[in-house]
Design a protein around this motif. Structure first.
Motif, short mmCIF file in Angstrom:
data_model
loop_
_atom_site.label_atom_id
_atom_site.label_comp_id
_atom_site.label_asym_id
_atom_site.label_seq_id
_atom_site.Cartn_x
_atom_site.Cartn_y
_atom_site.Cartn_z
N GLY A 136 -14.37 -6.25 5.49
CA GLY A 136 -14.04 -7.42 6.29
C GLY A 136 -12.62 -7.83 6.02
O GLY A 136 -11.85 -7.08 5.41
N ILE A 137 -12.26 -9.01 6.49
CA ILE A 137 -10.92 -9.54 6.19
C ILE A 137 -11.10 -10.67 5.19
O ILE A 137 -11.82 -11.64 5.47
CB ILE A 137 -10.22 -10.02 7.47
CG1 ILE A 137 -10.04 -8.82 8.43
CG2 ILE A 137 -8.88 -10.68 7.13
CD1 ILE A 137 -9.25 -9.11 9.69
N VAL B 192 2.81 -7.12 -12.08
CA VAL B 192 4.13 -7.46 -12.58
C VAL B 192 5.12 -7.73 -11.45
O VAL B 192 6.02 -8.55 -11.58
CB VAL B 192 4.63 -6.28 -13.46
CG1 VAL B 192 6.10 -6.40 -13.78
CG2 VAL B 192 3.80 -6.20 -14.74
N ASP C 139 0.84 -1.20 0.00
CA ASP C 139 0.00 0.00 0.00
C ASP C 139 0.88 1.25 0.00
O ASP C 139 1.71 1.42 0.89
CB ASP C 139 -0.90 -0.02 1.24
CG ASP C 139 -1.99 1.03 1.17
OD1 ASP C 139 -3.16 0.62 1.13
OD2 ASP C 139 -1.68 2.24 1.15
N HIS D 110 -3.97 -6.48 -3.62
CA HIS D 110 -3.97 -6.37 -5.09
C HIS D 110 -5.30 -6.83 -5.68
O HIS D 110 -5.91 -6.11 -6.49
CB HIS D 110 -2.82 -7.24 -5.61
CG HIS D 110 -2.55 -7.13 -7.07
ND1 HIS D 110 -2.09 -5.97 -7.65
CD2 HIS D 110 -2.67 -8.04 -8.07
CE1 HIS D 110 -1.93 -6.18 -8.95
NE2 HIS D 110 -2.28 -7.42 -9.24
N GLY E 19 -5.90 -4.99 -10.08
CA GLY E 19 -4.91 -5.99 -10.51
C GLY E 19 -4.67 -5.97 -12.00
O GLY E 19 -5.20 -6.79 -12.74
P1 FDA Z 1 -1.14 -4.29 1.53
O1 FDA Z 1 -0.95 -5.48 2.37
O2 FDA Z 1 -0.42 -3.04 1.92
O3 FDA Z 1 -2.69 -4.02 1.36
C1 FDA Z 1 -3.23 -2.96 0.58
C2 FDA Z 1 -4.62 -2.58 1.11
O4 FDA Z 1 -5.48 -3.73 1.08
C3 FDA Z 1 -4.60 -2.10 2.56
O5 FDA Z 1 -5.62 -1.16 2.76
C4 FDA Z 1 -4.90 -3.36 3.33
O6 FDA Z 1 -5.43 -3.12 4.61
C5 FDA Z 1 -5.89 -4.07 2.41
N1 FDA Z 1 -5.81 -5.52 2.56
C6 FDA Z 1 -4.71 -6.28 2.39
N2 FDA Z 1 -5.01 -7.57 2.59
C7 FDA Z 1 -6.32 -7.62 2.89
C8 FDA Z 1 -7.20 -8.69 3.21
N3 FDA Z 1 -6.76 -9.95 3.25
N4 FDA Z 1 -8.49 -8.42 3.49
C9 FDA Z 1 -8.92 -7.13 3.47
N5 FDA Z 1 -8.14 -6.08 3.16
C10 FDA Z 1 -6.85 -6.32 2.88
N6 FDA Z 1 -0.78 -2.84 -9.15
C11 FDA Z 1 -1.20 -3.34 -10.35
O7 FDA Z 1 -2.41 -3.35 -10.61
N7 FDA Z 1 -0.31 -3.85 -11.25
C12 FDA Z 1 1.02 -3.89 -10.99
O8 FDA Z 1 1.79 -4.37 -11.83
C13 FDA Z 1 1.49 -3.37 -9.75
N8 FDA Z 1 2.82 -3.36 -9.45
C14 FDA Z 1 3.24 -2.86 -8.23
C15 FDA Z 1 4.61 -2.85 -7.93
C16 FDA Z 1 5.06 -2.33 -6.71
C17 FDA Z 1 6.54 -2.35 -6.39
C18 FDA Z 1 4.13 -1.79 -5.79
C19 FDA Z 1 4.60 -1.19 -4.49
C20 FDA Z 1 2.76 -1.79 -6.09
C21 FDA Z 1 2.32 -2.32 -7.32
N9 FDA Z 1 0.96 -2.33 -7.64
C22 FDA Z 1 0.54 -2.84 -8.84
C23 FDA Z 1 -0.03 -1.77 -6.69
C24 FDA Z 1 -0.62 -2.90 -5.82
O9 FDA Z 1 -1.63 -3.55 -6.56
C25 FDA Z 1 -1.25 -2.30 -4.55
O10 FDA Z 1 -0.27 -1.61 -3.81
C26 FDA Z 1 -1.91 -3.38 -3.69
O11 FDA Z 1 -2.84 -2.79 -2.83
C27 FDA Z 1 -0.88 -4.15 -2.89
O12 FDA Z 1 -1.45 -5.21 -2.19
P2 FDA Z 1 -0.66 -5.80 -0.92
O13 FDA Z 1 -1.45 -6.92 -0.38
O14 FDA Z 1 0.76 -6.03 -1.30
O15 FDA Z 1 -0.66 -4.53 0.04
#
Ligand code: FDA
Length: 511
Positions: free
Chosen positions: A216-217, A152, A92, A161, A166
């Protein structure tokens, strides 16, 4: 302060007794009293900008191994009014999964990362603590003709994501991750475990693009895998201003969303030193073709974009999984198990923003961007232009909460990193964003939720807000889907238990 401390002590007692009662053998709760607390927190928090500006640290980091430990956390957090931040991959941009300005706990989904592929119907159940690299690796180990359409970067988490969109290198052919979700397991604010049938159409719609945290989660998503040829073709062709980069990027805007949907050409823009030691702009045209051989690709390029001058030696044939490594920047021949490497060593200070472009930017507009790129001296920033069209424009704006469909030529991703002088770099990216106003979508100026940006509007620090305040950012991310998201939120979480600075508000009245 006193009552907050009481709440946190009571919360921890409540959680400890519930988790002990479930006979868990592994450590699940980490508080500042644990010697590993600081290192675990640092490993979770990717964006150093947010660590340095936020003083609050989590009362506890909870690493559930099963659904009942998540239910226990929700039960105790609700009872003692403690905010929950859910973290999957921690990408995030504004740290909403691991930072809060008010007392909070982190639920880190990292232990829940099983991936079960069913080759009878080409589906997969994926727990949300998995990272994309683990998903791609598992698919490739199972089949050479199955794939999935998601981001990616292999360290991005499934939880955040998938619940926000996504976008992938095969999105023009297969849509976004959210377009391929067919079931999910969610634990709601009452601690109830729901699947697609029991959650109902509205909630199932909301978690496919509306951002998971508001509702929710999410424990797991079930997705439809897509089929892919055994061989795909990639190219990465870089051109500087001296090699007509401006004219090429200008032309790219006229073909990138209309060209064969099996071809996705992304443009990366950065400032570099040229062979004659001058600063110049480099446009890298980075592409994946999944619709045939090199001859087919060259013919499509000749018909649509001959100016790029793509030739046979630029085109590399490989498997889909090798293309994942290629786009992630791994050297040729890297073993695919590098995709299993979880986040842990690539933290920096950064700020990202996004825009959608619906009319080609004129050449003079592009030249203004080049000036900005040439201004920054440290950790050279990068702009990404990601094309839409193809399947993305055949899906209606209201099919999922993600509304950026027909009419968008491409999405812009702005990114700047730094090691010192944060304010100067923040000013730079905000000034560039302001410069872009005439060239991008209007009324509203739309944004991609997953490129989280609190500059476009935010709720209050503790996550509470009203409809009007949340509308400022909500319509930019969801357009008219925002109103349906508000109705779903009001129905499924009326006490606004799941909240953050950009969560969907609960409304009593719309004004
Ligand atoms: P993180 O864990 O930080 O969660 C993001 C948000 O979702 C937060 O608000 C979190 O509380 C919530 N959340 C997480 N898990 C949850 C769950 N199980 N239940 C409920 N809520 C939940 N995007 C894209 O479309 N294409 C791409 O190619 C890329 N590439 C990319 C590269 C890099 C280096 C970064 C930093 C980011 C991207 N992104 C991207 C953006 C990416 O899709 C976005 O940052 C996502 O939210 C990341 O998800 P994470 O679970 O890693 O983040």
């Amino acid at each position: 302060l006193c009552s907050a401390q009481n709440n946190s002590t009571d919360f921890l007692e409540c959680l400890t007794s519930q988790i002990q009662a479930s006979n868990s053998t592994q450590n699940v709760i980490y508080t500042p009293q644990n010697s590993s607390y600081s290192s675990i927190f640092q490993a979770l928090a990717r964006n150093l900008r947010l660590i340095s500006t936020s003083k609050e640290r989590p009362l506890a980091i909870i690493t559930p191994n099963n659904e009942s430990e998540i239910q226990a956390t929700i039960h105790c957090a609700k009872k003692y009014d403690i905010l929950i931040r859910v973290r999957s991959g921690g990408h995030d941009y504004e740290g909403l999964s691991y930072i809060s300005q008010t007392p909070f706990v982190i639920v880190d989904m990292g232990n829940l990362r099983s991936i079960l592929i069913d080759t009878d119907d080409n589906t997969a159940w994926i727990q949300t603590g998995a990272i994309l690299g683990e998903l791609y690796y598992t698919i490739a180990k199972t089949s050479t003709t199955l794939a999935f359409t998601a981001g990616v970067c292999p360290t991005v988490g499934v939880g955040g994501h998938f619940s926000g969109g996504g976008y992938s290198m095969i999105s023009r052919k297969h849509g976004l991750a959210v377009d391929n979700i067919i079931d999910a397991i969610v634990i709601n604010a009452n601690g109830k475990i729901l699947d697609r049938n029991s959650m109902g159409d509205d909630l199932f719609w909301a978690i496919r693009g509306g951002g998971g945290t508001s509702f929710g989660i999410v424990v797991a998503f079930k997705v439809k895998l897509v089929t892919i040829p055994e061989t795909v073709i990639v190219f990465n062709v870089a051109r500087t201003l001296e090699q007509n980069a401006t004219q090429l990027v200008h032309k790219w805007q006229y073909i990138s969303d209309k060209i064969d949907e099996n071809l996705l050409i992304r443009v990366f823009l950065r400032s570099v030193i040229s062979e004659s030691s001058n600063r110049t702009i480099q446009a890298s045209f980075t592409a994946l073709f999944i619709g045939g051989g090199v001859g087919d690709l060259l013919q499509i390029m000749e018909e649509n974009f001959p100016e790029l001058g793509l030739v046979e030696r630029d085109c590399i044939e490989m498997s889909w999984i090798e293309s994942i490594l290629f786009f992630a920047g791994y050297p040729n021949g890297s073993p695919i198990n590098v995709l299993l490497k979880r986040p842990g060593d690539c933290y920096n200070n950064f700020k990202g923003k996004s825009d959608y472009v619906r009319e080609p930017i004129p050449e003079h507009g592009l030249e203004g961007i080049w000036k900005y790129l040439n201004e920054e001296d440290e950790n050279r920033p990068e702009l990404q232009f990601s094309p839409y069209g193809g399947k993305l424009s055949t899906i209606s704006e209201s099919e999922t909460p993600f509304p950026h469909r027909s009419g968008n030529i491409f999405m812009i991703h702005y990114d700047v990193g730094w090691s010192t002088d944060a304010q100067r770099h923040l000013n730079w990216i905000r000034s560039l964003y302001s410069y872009m106003t005439p060239f991008v979508s209007k009324s509203p100026r739309t944004a991609y939720l997953n490129y989280r940006d609190l500059d476009i509007g935010r709720n209050n620090n503790e996550g509470n807000t009203n409809y009007k305040q949340a509308s400022v950012w909500g319509f930019k991310c969801f357009k008219n889907n925002f109103n349906r998201l508000v109705r779903v939120k009001t129905k499924v979480d009326p006490s606004n238990f799941f909240r953050n600075e950009q969560s969907i508000p609960v409304v009593v009245s719309y004004y």
